[in-house]
Design a protein around this motif. Structure first.
Motif, PDB file in Angstrom:
ATOM      1  N   UNK A   1      11.105  55.853  46.703  1.00  0.00           N
ATOM      2  CA  UNK A   1      10.946  54.938  47.841  1.00  0.00           C
ATOM      3  C   UNK A   1      11.992  55.231  48.910  1.00  0.00           C
ATOM      4  N   UNK A   2      13.238  55.399  48.489  1.00  0.00           N
ATOM      5  CA  UNK A   2      14.313  55.704  49.451  1.00  0.00           C
ATOM      6  C   UNK A   2      14.023  57.013  50.166  1.00  0.00           C
ATOM      7  N   UNK A   3      13.593  58.027  49.419  1.00  0.00           N
ATOM      8  CA  UNK A   3      13.304  59.340  50.000  1.00  0.00           C
ATOM      9  C   UNK A   3      12.165  59.262  51.011  1.00  0.00           C
ATOM     10  N   UNK A   4      11.127  58.481  50.676  1.00  0.00           N
ATOM     11  CA  UNK A   4       9.962  58.388  51.566  1.00  0.00           C
ATOM     12  C   UNK A   4      10.193  57.458  52.745  1.00  0.00           C
ATOM     13  N   UNK A   5      11.219  56.620  52.648  1.00  0.00           N
ATOM     14  CA  UNK A   5      11.482  55.651  53.724  1.00  0.00           C
ATOM     15  C   UNK A   5      12.761  55.960  54.489  1.00  0.00           C
TER      16      UNK A   5
ATOM     17  N   UNK B   1      13.156  57.540  57.277  1.00  0.00           N
ATOM     18  CA  UNK B   1      12.975  57.235  58.701  1.00  0.00           C
ATOM     19  C   UNK B   1      13.107  55.740  58.951  1.00  0.00           C
ATOM     20  N   UNK B   2      12.471  54.912  58.067  1.00  0.00           N
ATOM     21  CA  UNK B   2      12.546  53.466  58.238  1.00  0.00           C
ATOM     22  C   UNK B   2      13.984  52.975  58.127  1.00  0.00           C
ATOM     23  N   UNK B   3      14.719  53.537  57.173  1.00  0.00           N
ATOM     24  CA  UNK B   3      16.115  53.126  56.986  1.00  0.00           C
ATOM     25  C   UNK B   3      16.937  53.490  58.211  1.00  0.00           C
ATOM     26  N   UNK B   4      16.698  54.710  58.742  1.00  0.00           N
ATOM     27  CA  UNK B   4      17.429  55.140  59.936  1.00  0.00           C
ATOM     28  C   UNK B   4      17.158  54.232  61.120  1.00  0.00           C
ATOM     29  N   UNK B   5      15.893  53.841  61.308  1.00  0.00           N
ATOM     30  CA  UNK B   5      15.540  52.960  62.426  1.00  0.00           C
ATOM     31  C   UNK B   5      16.186  51.592  62.254  1.00  0.00           C
ATOM     32  N   UNK B   6      16.117  51.056  61.022  1.00  0.00           N
ATOM     33  CA  UNK B   6      16.710  49.745  60.756  1.00  0.00           C
ATOM     34  C   UNK B   6      18.205  49.759  61.055  1.00  0.00           C
ATOM     35  N   UNK B   7      18.889  50.819  60.625  1.00  0.00           N
ATOM     36  CA  UNK B   7      20.340  50.884  60.856  1.00  0.00           C
ATOM     37  C   UNK B   7      20.661  51.082  62.330  1.00  0.00           C
TER      38      UNK B   7
ATOM     39  N   UNK C   1      20.203  53.695  43.271  1.00  0.00           N
ATOM     40  CA  UNK C   1      19.318  53.894  44.435  1.00  0.00           C
ATOM     41  C   UNK C   1      19.656  52.976  45.606  1.00  0.00           C
ATOM     42  N   UNK C   2      20.046  51.726  45.335  1.00  0.00           N
ATOM     43  CA  UNK C   2      20.358  50.788  46.420  1.00  0.00           C
ATOM     44  C   UNK C   2      21.609  51.239  47.163  1.00  0.00           C
ATOM     45  N   UNK C   3      22.607  51.703  46.432  1.00  0.00           N
ATOM     46  CA  UNK C   3      23.839  52.201  47.086  1.00  0.00           C
ATOM     47  C   UNK C   3      23.519  53.454  47.905  1.00  0.00           C
ATOM     48  N   UNK C   4      22.680  54.327  47.342  1.00  0.00           N
ATOM     49  CA  UNK C   4      22.306  55.554  48.059  1.00  0.00           C
ATOM     50  C   UNK C   4      21.619  55.223  49.378  1.00  0.00           C
ATOM     51  N   UNK C   5      20.710  54.250  49.356  1.00  0.00           N
ATOM     52  CA  UNK C   5      20.009  53.858  50.584  1.00  0.00           C
ATOM     53  C   UNK C   5      20.962  53.203  51.569  1.00  0.00           C
ATOM     54  N   UNK C   6      21.879  52.357  51.080  1.00  0.00           N
ATOM     55  CA  UNK C   6      22.804  51.637  51.956  1.00  0.00           C
ATOM     56  C   UNK C   6      23.775  52.586  52.650  1.00  0.00           C
ATOM     57  N   UNK C   7      24.121  53.694  51.995  1.00  0.00           N
ATOM     58  CA  UNK C   7      25.103  54.632  52.558  1.00  0.00           C
ATOM     59  C   UNK C   7      24.478  55.691  53.455  1.00  0.00           C
ATOM     60  N   UNK C   8      23.162  55.642  53.608  1.00  0.00           N
ATOM     61  CA  UNK C   8      22.487  56.621  54.468  1.00  0.00           C
ATOM     62  C   UNK C   8      22.833  56.359  55.936  1.00  0.00           C
TER      63      UNK C   8
ATOM     64  N   UNK D   1      21.771  61.066  60.197  1.00  0.00           N
ATOM     65  CA  UNK D   1      21.183  61.944  59.188  1.00  0.00           C
ATOM     66  C   UNK D   1      19.724  61.601  58.925  1.00  0.00           C
ATOM     67  N   UNK D   2      19.427  60.287  58.966  1.00  0.00           N
ATOM     68  CA  UNK D   2      18.070  59.848  58.680  1.00  0.00           C
ATOM     69  C   UNK D   2      17.080  60.279  59.780  1.00  0.00           C
ATOM     70  N   UNK D   3      17.542  60.301  61.058  1.00  0.00           N
ATOM     71  CA  UNK D   3      16.644  60.577  62.166  1.00  0.00           C
ATOM     72  C   UNK D   3      16.788  61.977  62.712  1.00  0.00           C
ATOM     73  N   UNK D   4      17.606  62.830  62.078  1.00  0.00           N
ATOM     74  CA  UNK D   4      17.899  64.148  62.600  1.00  0.00           C
ATOM     75  C   UNK D   4      16.654  64.994  62.777  1.00  0.00           C
TER      76      UNK D   4
END
Length: 398
Positions: free
Chosen positions: A286-290, A292-298, A382-389, A393-396
């Motif tokens: 889920x983190x890998x597929x999302x 872009x979403x995580x980058x936009x949210x941050x 996984x939650x820590x990995x997503x939070x530290x993204x 890097x997410x939108x590169x």
């Protein structure tokens, strides 16, 4: 519904991503199977434990008061013990070893001399008898177990011979004739094969002990209060007597059952632990597929703690659904087993003809709590990995 729960629910459903939906389903099914297996197995073991406990307590007194040299003034002692708080019935008894003479064979048996008028109020012997009551036991009568009767072919009315090695009764020798007055079936093989009951005066004559008895058996209002009442007995009659509770008499047996139950809990919890790896895989995918979403949210101001909570809630939701369905499945199977008894056991091996089951709220609570704790542990990485993204890097590459 707040934003965190809304986004968690969308990620959990993942309608557009069939692969993610499949691994979510696999993770839920894995937890459900593990929890269901735990509830069923622990329920069966609890059922066996409870059933054996009821049979052991039913065949014996809750507390035994004995003396090494025997109890001579047992009538007075009997009245003193009966007056104690929590004691509802008492009866004197005699225990000793005899031999059964059957043709050319001799079998060692435990002979219990009982007071017919009071034995039925302390033990459940009357419910174990196919017909008649222990109060009807006569001087020349004997009650034998169903296993002993089956092995040697005895029936009610038959005559059997007992040999008392140390007997010194003048004129009677050391052989004693009895008529089978009844056959009891306690469900415990050792009792039904090795225990025989005669009247108290007859046992005193066999062992040549005069008006002495081995001890006094007590029945309690609450068997679990036996250790407390044991202390009260010592305060009342002193320490010249040996007082044993039903728990102490069968301590090794119940300790073995408790250890076996704990071992099965640990082993089957490993199923839930293995299933939790599916949750880790699900969240990582889920983190890998999302990303872009995580980058936009941050990039629009979402904090690390918000991202962390979203994926933690997703993992916990998977675990909660799996635990819920596992709970329903486990309890449902146990209810069906208890009602219809469709799993039969061979009576020549086991003491009962069906699988005993019993659900305890404490056991179910422990299983559900362990499953959710394991689920939470699976969400941490996984939650820590997503939070530290980082947003850059997410939108590169988007």
């Amino acid at each position: 519904m707040n934003f965190e729960w809304w986004l968690t629910f969308r990620y959990l459903r993942a309608k557009k991503d069939k692969f993610l939906s499949i691994i979510n389903f696999v993770a839920i099914a894995g937890i459900a199977i593990g929890v269901m297996a735990l509830i069923i197995v622990i329920g069966v073991m609890t059922g066996f434990d409870h059933d054996l406990r009821e049979k052991i307590v039913g065949a014996n007194a809750h507390i035994f008061v004995e003396r090494e040299t025997g109890v001579k003034n047992y009538m007075q002692l009997n009245q003193r013990l009966k007056s104690l708080h929590g004691v509802i019935a008492t009866t004197p008894y005699i225990h000793g070893n005899v031999f059964l003479e059957a043709g050319t064979r001799a079998a060692s048996l435990v002979l219990r001399g009982v007071a017919p008028a009071s034995e039925g109020s302390v033990t459940r012997i009357n419910s174990y008898l196919a017909s008649g009551k222990v109060a009807d036991l006569k001087e020349d009568g004997v009650l034998i177990g169903s296993q002993l009767a089956s092995f040697y072919g005895y029936h009610v009315g038959d005559t059997l011979t007992l040999i008392a090695p140390a007997s010194g009764v003048a004129g009677t020798g050391w052989r004693f004739q009895f008529k089978v007055a009844g056959i009891f079936n306690s469900g415990m093989y050792d009792y039904d094969m090795n225990l025989i009951l005669v009247t108290l005066p007859r046992a005193q004559a066999i062992f040549n002990i005069g008006q002495t008895v081995t001890g006094i058996g007590l029945k309690l209002k609450d068997p679990d209060q036996a250790p407390i009442i044991k202390r009260e007995i010592y305060d009342t009659i002193g320490f010249s007597y040996l007082v044993r509770t039903w728990m102490e008499t069968n301590a090794n047996f119940f300790a073995a059952l408790a250890l076996e139950k704990f071992a099965m809990f640990v082993i089957l919890t490993l199923i839930v632990l293995v299933a939790s790896f599916n949750i880790i895989s699900t969240l990582i995918v889920t983190v890998t597929s999302k990303v872009k979403d995580i980058g936009i949210l941050k990039s629009i101001g979402a904090s690390r703690s918000l991202i962390h909570r979203i994926f933690t809630w997703q993992g916990l939701a998977v675990g909660a659904m799996g635990t819920f369905w596992g709970f329903l499945g486990g309890v449902g199977v146990i209810v069906l087993l208890k009602k219809y008894q469709f799993i039969k056991l061979p009576q020549d091996i086991y003491y009962i003809d069906h699988l005993p089951v019993m659900v305890q709220a404490s056991d179910v609570g422990l299983i559900v709590g362990a499953a959710m704790l394991i689920t939470y542990a699976a969400t941490v990485y996984p939650a820590i990995k997503a939070a530290n993204l980082e947003p850059v890097d997410a939108l590169r590459y988007e």
